[in-house]
Design an enzyme around this catalytic site. Structure first.
Site, PDB file in Angstrom:
ATOM      1  N   CYS A   1      45.819 -67.905  94.671  1.00  0.00           N
ATOM      2  CA  CYS A   1      44.844 -66.820  94.788  1.00  0.00           C
ATOM      3  C   CYS A   1      43.607 -67.321  95.535  1.00  0.00           C
ATOM      4  O   CYS A   1      43.314 -68.526  95.566  1.00  0.00           O
ATOM      5  CB  CYS A   1      44.415 -66.336  93.405  1.00  0.00           C
ATOM      6  SG  CYS A   1      45.558 -65.166  92.628  1.00  0.00           S
TER       7      CYS A   1
ATOM      8  N   ASN B   1      43.449 -66.226  99.814  1.00  0.00           N
ATOM      9  CA  ASN B   1      44.755 -66.476  99.206  1.00  0.00           C
ATOM     10  C   ASN B   1      45.698 -67.131 100.219  1.00  0.00           C
ATOM     11  O   ASN B   1      45.626 -66.877 101.428  1.00  0.00           O
ATOM     12  CB  ASN B   1      45.365 -65.222  98.580  1.00  0.00           C
ATOM     13  CG  ASN B   1      45.455 -64.027  99.506  1.00  0.00           C
ATOM     14  OD1 ASN B   1      44.704 -63.910 100.465  1.00  0.00           O
ATOM     15  ND2 ASN B   1      46.375 -63.122  99.208  1.00  0.00           N
ATOM     16  N   VAL B   2      46.539 -67.991  99.699  1.00  0.00           N
ATOM     17  CA  VAL B   2      47.479 -68.754 100.517  1.00  0.00           C
ATOM     18  C   VAL B   2      48.850 -68.639  99.855  1.00  0.00           C
ATOM     19  O   VAL B   2      49.105 -69.279  98.822  1.00  0.00           O
ATOM     20  CB  VAL B   2      47.056 -70.237 100.623  1.00  0.00           C
ATOM     21  CG1 VAL B   2      48.044 -71.005 101.496  1.00  0.00           C
ATOM     22  CG2 VAL B   2      45.641 -70.359 101.194  1.00  0.00           C
ATOM     23  N   GLU B   3      49.694 -67.776 100.413  1.00  0.00           N
ATOM     24  CA  GLU B   3      51.003 -67.534  99.813  1.00  0.00           C
ATOM     25  C   GLU B   3      52.029 -68.568 100.277  1.00  0.00           C
ATOM     26  O   GLU B   3      51.737 -69.438 101.113  1.00  0.00           O
ATOM     27  CB  GLU B   3      51.439 -66.102 100.136  1.00  0.00           C
ATOM     28  CG  GLU B   3      50.467 -65.099  99.512  1.00  0.00           C
ATOM     29  CD  GLU B   3      50.837 -63.645  99.752  1.00  0.00           C
ATOM     30  OE1 GLU B   3      51.716 -63.361 100.593  1.00  0.00           O
ATOM     31  OE2 GLU B   3      50.240 -62.792  99.074  1.00  0.00           O
TER      32      GLU B   3
ATOM     33  N   CYS C   1      42.050 -61.110  89.402  1.00  0.00           N
ATOM     34  CA  CYS C   1      43.165 -61.021  88.455  1.00  0.00           C
ATOM     35  C   CYS C   1      42.819 -61.761  87.163  1.00  0.00           C
ATOM     36  O   CYS C   1      41.816 -62.482  87.081  1.00  0.00           O
ATOM     37  CB  CYS C   1      44.455 -61.572  89.071  1.00  0.00           C
ATOM     38  SG  CYS C   1      44.551 -63.375  89.161  1.00  0.00           S
TER      39      CYS C   1
ATOM     40  N   CYS D   1      42.468 -65.544  87.384  1.00  0.00           N
ATOM     41  CA  CYS D   1      41.263 -65.958  88.103  1.00  0.00           C
ATOM     42  C   CYS D   1      40.006 -65.699  87.290  1.00  0.00           C
ATOM     43  O   CYS D   1      39.004 -66.396  87.449  1.00  0.00           O
ATOM     44  CB  CYS D   1      41.222 -65.294  89.471  1.00  0.00           C
ATOM     45  SG  CYS D   1      42.513 -65.983  90.546  1.00  0.00           S
TER      46      CYS D   1
ATOM     47  N   GLU E   1      40.610 -67.159  94.692  1.00  0.00           N
ATOM     48  CA  GLU E   1      39.654 -67.804  93.794  1.00  0.00           C
ATOM     49  C   GLU E   1      39.986 -69.290  93.598  1.00  0.00           C
ATOM     50  O   GLU E   1      39.088 -70.096  93.323  1.00  0.00           O
ATOM     51  CB  GLU E   1      39.643 -67.093  92.437  1.00  0.00           C
ATOM     52  CG  GLU E   1      39.063 -65.690  92.474  1.00  0.00           C
ATOM     53  CD  GLU E   1      40.094 -64.612  92.834  1.00  0.00           C
ATOM     54  OE1 GLU E   1      41.136 -64.944  93.422  1.00  0.00           O
ATOM     55  OE2 GLU E   1      39.833 -63.437  92.521  1.00  0.00           O
TER      56      GLU E   1
HETATM   57  N1  THU Z   1      45.255 -62.259  94.758  1.00  0.00           N
HETATM   58  C1  THU Z   1      44.136 -63.048  94.877  1.00  0.00           C
HETATM   59  O1  THU Z   1      44.011 -63.851  95.813  1.00  0.00           O
HETATM   60  N2  THU Z   1      43.174 -62.947  93.919  1.00  0.00           N
HETATM   61  C2  THU Z   1      43.200 -62.061  92.893  1.00  0.00           C
HETATM   62  O2  THU Z   1      42.333 -62.098  92.032  1.00  0.00           O
HETATM   63  C3  THU Z   1      44.236 -61.022  92.862  1.00  0.00           C
HETATM   64  C4  THU Z   1      45.446 -61.319  93.671  1.00  0.00           C
HETATM   65  C5  THU Z   1      46.309 -62.403  95.751  1.00  0.00           C
HETATM   66  C6  THU Z   1      47.554 -63.065  95.237  1.00  0.00           C
HETATM   67  C7  THU Z   1      48.590 -62.584  96.222  1.00  0.00           C
HETATM   68  O3  THU Z   1      48.577 -63.462  97.344  1.00  0.00           O
HETATM   69  C8  THU Z   1      48.081 -61.215  96.653  1.00  0.00           C
HETATM   70  O4  THU Z   1      46.733 -61.141  96.219  1.00  0.00           O
HETATM   71  C9  THU Z   1      48.858 -60.058  96.058  1.00  0.00           C
HETATM   72  O5  THU Z   1      48.924 -60.164  94.674  1.00  0.00           O
END
Ligand code: THU
Length: 130
Positions: A52, A41-43, A85, A88, A54
């Site tokens: 996310c 994940n890259v916020e 999630c 995804c 994925e």
């Molecule tokens: N996140 C994912 O990368 N994949 C998922 O399927 C669930 C959530 C990440 C998004 C965010 O950066 C962090 O988890 C918290 O929600």
């Protein structure tokens, strides 16, 4: 589950950029030709545009030749399995379909079991729209 897929997901998780949630995620998928693709994940300071894990994984799948996904796992900061999630699951559906094997914390399940009657490419086949 296969050790190589779990290791790939954990390695990807270690690269995550998640300063806002503090919840790094690593995703790994196996394509039908055997190759493993990964993502983290890259916020973003603009929270809503964060990616996310994925998303990166699917991008790598397509950018390295595409093909169907046959196996998937994602891990949290502890390196243990976590669940994909809802958004995804939709991404996974496009490239793996209902038969995709997903390693969930409570065991191996198919994508069809964790996303019943998912919307996909075949639903767009509604005949002549003109
Ligand atoms: N996140 C994912 O990368 N994949 C998922 O399927 C669930 C959530 C990440 C998004 C965010 O950066 C962090 O988890 C918290 O929600």
């Amino acid at each position: 589950m296969s050790a190589d897929l779990l290791k790939a997901a954990r390695d990807a998780m270690s690269k995550a950029y998640a300063p806002y949630s503090g919840f790094p995620v690593g995703a790994a998928g196996r394509a039908e030709d055997g190759r493993i693709v990964t993502g983290c994940n890259v916020e973003n300071a603009s929270y809503g545009v964060g990616l996310c894990a994925e998303c990166g994984m699917i991008s790598e799948l397509v950018a390295t030749g595409g093909g169907r996904l046959v196996e998937f796992a994602c891990v949290d900061r502890t390196g243990e399995l976590t669940v994909p999630c809802g958004r995804c699951r939709q991404l996974l559906w496009e490239h793996g379909g209902p038969e995709l094997s997903v390693h969930m914390p409570r065991g191996e399940m198919t994508l069809g079991e964790i996303m019943v009657d998912g919307f996909g490419p075949t639903n767009l086949e509604v005949g002549d729209i003109q």
